[in-house]
Design an enzyme around this catalytic site. Structure first.
Site, PDB file in Angstrom:
ATOM      1  N   LYS A 262      11.173 147.314  23.932  1.00  0.00           N
ATOM      2  CA  LYS A 262      10.113 145.986  23.665  1.00  0.00           C
ATOM      3  C   LYS A 262      10.791 144.980  24.354  1.00  0.00           C
ATOM      4  O   LYS A 262      11.631 144.401  24.335  1.00  0.00           O
ATOM      5  CB  LYS A 262      10.078 145.581  22.113  1.00  0.00           C
ATOM      6  CG  LYS A 262       9.619 144.099  21.965  1.00  0.00           C
ATOM      7  CD  LYS A 262       9.463 143.853  20.233  1.00  0.00           C
ATOM      8  CE  LYS A 262       9.153 142.254  20.201  1.00  0.00           C
ATOM      9  NZ  LYS A 262       8.910 141.900  18.926  1.00  0.00           N
ATOM     10  N   ASP A 267       8.433 134.982  22.696  1.00  0.00           N
ATOM     11  CA  ASP A 267       7.542 135.170  21.399  1.00  0.00           C
ATOM     12  C   ASP A 267       7.183 133.996  20.677  1.00  0.00           C
ATOM     13  O   ASP A 267       8.088 133.541  19.902  1.00  0.00           O
ATOM     14  CB  ASP A 267       8.205 136.341  20.279  1.00  0.00           C
ATOM     15  CG  ASP A 267       7.210 136.739  19.158  1.00  0.00           C
ATOM     16  OD1 ASP A 267       6.150 136.104  19.346  1.00  0.00           O
ATOM     17  OD2 ASP A 267       7.694 137.311  18.393  1.00  0.00           O
ATOM     18  N   LYS A 274       4.623 130.512  15.162  1.00  0.00           N
ATOM     19  CA  LYS A 274       5.853 130.594  14.515  1.00  0.00           C
ATOM     20  C   LYS A 274       6.440 129.041  14.381  1.00  0.00           C
ATOM     21  O   LYS A 274       6.005 127.942  15.298  1.00  0.00           O
ATOM     22  CB  LYS A 274       7.234 131.037  15.375  1.00  0.00           C
ATOM     23  CG  LYS A 274       7.150 132.606  15.556  1.00  0.00           C
ATOM     24  CD  LYS A 274       8.498 132.899  16.205  1.00  0.00           C
ATOM     25  CE  LYS A 274       8.373 134.523  16.391  1.00  0.00           C
ATOM     26  NZ  LYS A 274       8.628 135.410  15.205  1.00  0.00           N
ATOM     27  N   GLU A 346       3.486 141.104  17.308  1.00  0.00           N
ATOM     28  CA  GLU A 346       2.841 141.662  18.741  1.00  0.00           C
ATOM     29  C   GLU A 346       4.149 142.936  19.318  1.00  0.00           C
ATOM     30  O   GLU A 346       3.331 143.654  19.835  1.00  0.00           O
ATOM     31  CB  GLU A 346       3.084 140.577  19.501  1.00  0.00           C
ATOM     32  CG  GLU A 346       4.442 140.356  20.353  1.00  0.00           C
ATOM     33  CD  GLU A 346       5.531 139.847  19.311  1.00  0.00           C
ATOM     34  OE1 GLU A 346       5.103 139.392  18.002  1.00  0.00           O
ATOM     35  OE2 GLU A 346       6.739 139.863  19.746  1.00  0.00           O
ATOM     36  N   ARG A 348       4.976 145.588  17.829  1.00  0.00           N
ATOM     37  CA  ARG A 348       4.514 147.053  17.771  1.00  0.00           C
ATOM     38  C   ARG A 348       3.396 147.403  18.635  1.00  0.00           C
ATOM     39  O   ARG A 348       3.223 148.564  18.797  1.00  0.00           O
ATOM     40  CB  ARG A 348       4.251 147.131  16.192  1.00  0.00           C
ATOM     41  CG  ARG A 348       3.186 146.286  15.673  1.00  0.00           C
ATOM     42  CD  ARG A 348       3.247 146.113  14.266  1.00  0.00           C
ATOM     43  NE  ARG A 348       4.420 145.132  13.775  1.00  0.00           N
ATOM     44  CZ  ARG A 348       4.588 145.077  12.424  1.00  0.00           C
ATOM     45  NH1 ARG A 348       4.218 145.266  11.471  1.00  0.00           N
ATOM     46  NH2 ARG A 348       5.743 143.905  12.329  1.00  0.00           N
TER      47      ARG A 348
HETATM   48  N1  BES Z   1      10.165 138.907  17.416  1.00  0.00           N
HETATM   49  C1  BES Z   1      10.157 138.690  16.086  1.00  0.00           C
HETATM   50  C2  BES Z   1      11.059 139.521  15.245  1.00  0.00           C
HETATM   51  C3  BES Z   1      12.338 138.600  15.382  1.00  0.00           C
HETATM   52  C4  BES Z   1      12.800 137.733  14.383  1.00  0.00           C
HETATM   53  C5  BES Z   1      13.478 139.015  16.142  1.00  0.00           C
HETATM   54  C6  BES Z   1      13.903 136.988  14.437  1.00  0.00           C
HETATM   55  C7  BES Z   1      14.722 138.117  16.123  1.00  0.00           C
HETATM   56  C8  BES Z   1      14.814 137.279  15.441  1.00  0.00           C
HETATM   57  C9  BES Z   1       8.649 139.833  15.709  1.00  0.00           C
HETATM   58  O1  BES Z   1       7.641 139.812  16.787  1.00  0.00           O
HETATM   59  C10 BES Z   1       8.236 138.932  14.677  1.00  0.00           C
HETATM   60  O2  BES Z   1       7.481 137.885  14.790  1.00  0.00           O
HETATM   61  N2  BES Z   1       8.042 139.695  13.533  1.00  0.00           N
HETATM   62  C11 BES Z   1       7.281 138.998  12.382  1.00  0.00           C
HETATM   63  C12 BES Z   1       6.376 140.273  11.814  1.00  0.00           C
HETATM   64  C13 BES Z   1       5.649 139.724  10.630  1.00  0.00           C
HETATM   65  C14 BES Z   1       4.403 138.868  11.419  1.00  0.00           C
HETATM   66  C15 BES Z   1       4.980 140.950  10.103  1.00  0.00           C
HETATM   67  C16 BES Z   1       8.391 138.727  11.450  1.00  0.00           C
HETATM   68  O3  BES Z   1       9.415 139.627  11.474  1.00  0.00           O
HETATM   69  O4  BES Z   1       8.137 137.943  10.802  1.00  0.00           O
HETATM   70 ZN    ZN Z   2       8.206 139.431  18.811  1.00  0.00          ZN
HETATM   71 MN    MN Z   3       6.603 138.026  16.824  1.00  0.00          MN
END
Ligand code: BES
Ligand code: ZN
Ligand code: MN
Length: 498
Positions: A262, A267, A274, A346, A348
């Site tokens: 990935k 992000d 976020k 995103e 996935r």
């Molecule tokens: N890149 C993030 C996950 C992440 C969080 C990586 C903290 C490193 C540190 C990923 O794209 C994400 O935002 N995941 C969400 C998924 C949710 C919306 C189902 C998450 O983990 O909150």
């Molecule tokens: Zn991400």
């Molecule tokens: Mn994300």
């Protein structure tokens, strides 16, 4: 600490300049040369150790400044604990601890020997040197005021009984160290500097190692019908790239192992944006892609006898007038449709299409994806293990073993039909989130839907381990390079034909 360590392996001789480092086992047990040196400088070790409460505990040190009858600036005695108990990660951490003691020395001699009859193996000596280089890594490209003080290079002579025997191990370890450095640099680099195009350019440079590197631009990705990946990219001014790196070191007919990363260069969450606090960490959301790049660099650099293909999906997840919306339905390259519930899930979407692409084009015998995929994996496992999900017990076991050997540890979590059901969608074949519970598992279930014909597959969720790393003996940087040593070891132990 010097910017670069110039490491060479030499025969034992009494050290004459700079700083000298000697190993000390429990109960102040010394090897032959260390004992002779201690005697020569008036045997200060016993008394100094008593004064400091030092007993050869692993990685603790005693320093003798300006030792008598010698031109050395310092002699450092460093503990190695109980010799019989030293595993690979102990040698690596020892190297890290030795680099810590070097400070601004420009010349150092490390006397690597064991008390008693045991000889240090070439792999152990090379691992120690690798630990030194890993610990010495700094990312100070953008420090204009402080970085210049440290000397540019330090000459490090590592004394071992048979230096020539170490050279093959050291050549391999150096390739791994280049891979770790590449991965760390990519993760530490800010997103304004490292967009998808710049990331792809850095990978193109790996052709110098004999890797075949192919870059697909947004038009090529549209031709491949990568609707899921392109849906993520469409909110950014900077177009997506997919890079395929191929290493053919094995038999011509051998199906490759595929490493899949990935690479979200930043992000923001997209329209499901976020919160501001800590968002800067999302420059590291390409940690999976960086690990794949680093592993390919290591594998090619040491000319591994295996066929390995690396693929990374490089996009930026931004909210703009063209960004995808919650509720949008995209069609992935596999033909399966996805309802985008949350644009912040995103990773996935990106992985789905590159998993399909690599299966269609390279027919891999196994696939391992690495992704900073979920915050939930940090809740579950913290920072000491990455999450492992797999449809295959054998691949799982090899990965777990490689994790224990390298210290890049994995912990397996379950997959199953009851979790899979949670991502069924009212409008499309699936949705991209599965609700609050088991968030790392439903993310893995999503990826599982893109694995064809039960191809052995493993997903490593490295959100907790690739970035925002705690300081360790072998890393002081924000980016850890997690995954490079793990994947390199897996290839070495499970895929290279001896
Ligand atoms: N890149 C993030 C996950 C992440 C969080 C990586 C903290 C490193 C540190 C990923 O794209 C994400 O935002 N995941 C969400 C998924 C949710 C919306 C189902 C998450 O983990 O909150
Ligand atoms: Zn991400
Ligand atoms: Mn994300």
């Amino acid at each position: 600490m010097a910017k670069r360590l110039e490491i060479s392996f030499v025969k034992p001789a009494s050290p004459t300049r700079g700083c000298a480092v000697f190993l000390v086992a429990k109960k102040l047990d010394l090897g032959e040369h260390a004992a002779a040196f201690n005697k020569k400088i008036g045997s200060p070790l016993a008394r100094a150790s008593k004064a400091a409460g030092f007993d050869g505990e692993a990685r603790k040190t005693i320093e003798i400044l300006a030792p008598a009858k010698s031109n050395l600036g310092r002699a450092v005695f460093i503990g190695i604990g109980e010799v019989g108990k030293m595993g690979e990660t102990d040698w690596l951490r020892l190297g890290g601890a030795i680099a810590r003691t070097l400070r601004d020395d420009t010349e150092a001699t490390i006397v690597v020997e064991l008390p008693g009859k045991g000889e240090v193996t070439p792999d152990q000596a090379a691992t120690l040197a690798l630990g030194m280089v890993m610990r010495n890594y700094r990312f100070d490209t953008y420090k204009t005021k402080t970085a210049k003080k440290a000397p540019a290079t330090a000459k490090v002579r590592i004394q071992v009984a048979s230096p020539r025997a170490v050279s093959a191990s050291w050549r391999a370890a150096k390739a791994v160290s280049a891979g770790i450095e590449l991965a760390r640099n990519l993760v530490n680099e800010p997103a304004n500097v490292l967009g998808p195009i710049e990331f792809a350019e850095r990978l193109t440079a790996l052709t110098s190692l004999g890797l075949e590197v192919k870059v697909y631009d947004e038009k090529a990705l549209a031709r491949q019908k990568m609707g899921a990946l392109l849906g993520v990219a469409q909110g950014s001014r900077r177009p997506a790239r997919v890079v395929v790196m191929t290493w053919n070191g094995g038999k011509a007919k051998d199906r490759p192992l595929a490493l899949v990363g990935k690479g979200v260069v930043f992000d923001t969450g997209g329209i499901s944006i976020k919160p501001a606090g800590g968002m800067e960490d999302m420059k590291g959301d390409m940690g999976g892609a960086a690990a794949v790049a680093g592993a390919m660099c290591a594998i090619a650099g040491r000319k591994a006898k295996a066929n390995v293909v690396g693929i990374v999906g490089l996009v930026e997840n931004m909210p703009d007038g063209n960004a995808q919306r919650p509720g949008d339905i995209v069609t992935s390259m596999s033909g399966q449709t996805i309802e985008v519930i949350n644009t912040d899930a995103e990773g996935r979407l990106v992985l789905a299409d590159i998993l399909t692409f690599i299966q269609k084009t390279k027919n891999p015998k196994a696939m391992i994806d690495l992704a900073t995929l979920t915050g939930a994996i940090i809740v579950a496992l913290g920072k000491d293990h990455a999450g492992l999900f797999s449809n295959n017990d054998e691949l799982s076991a090899s990965l777990t073993g490689a994790g224990l050997a390298t210290g890049e540890k994995l912990w397996r979590l379950p997959l199953g039909a009851a979790y899979d059901k949670l991502i069924d969608s009212r409008f499309a074949d699936m949705k991209n989130t599965g609700g609050r519970w088991g968030g790392s598992i439903t993310a893995a279930q999503f990826l599982h839907r893109y694995v064809e014909n039960d191809t052995p597959w493993a997903h490593l969720d490295v959100a907790g381990t690739a970035m925002a790393s705690p300081s360790s003996d072998t890393n002081r940087s924000w980016a850890s390079g997690f995954g490079v040593r793990l994947l390199d070891r897996l290839v070495r132990d499970a895929y290279e034909k001896k």
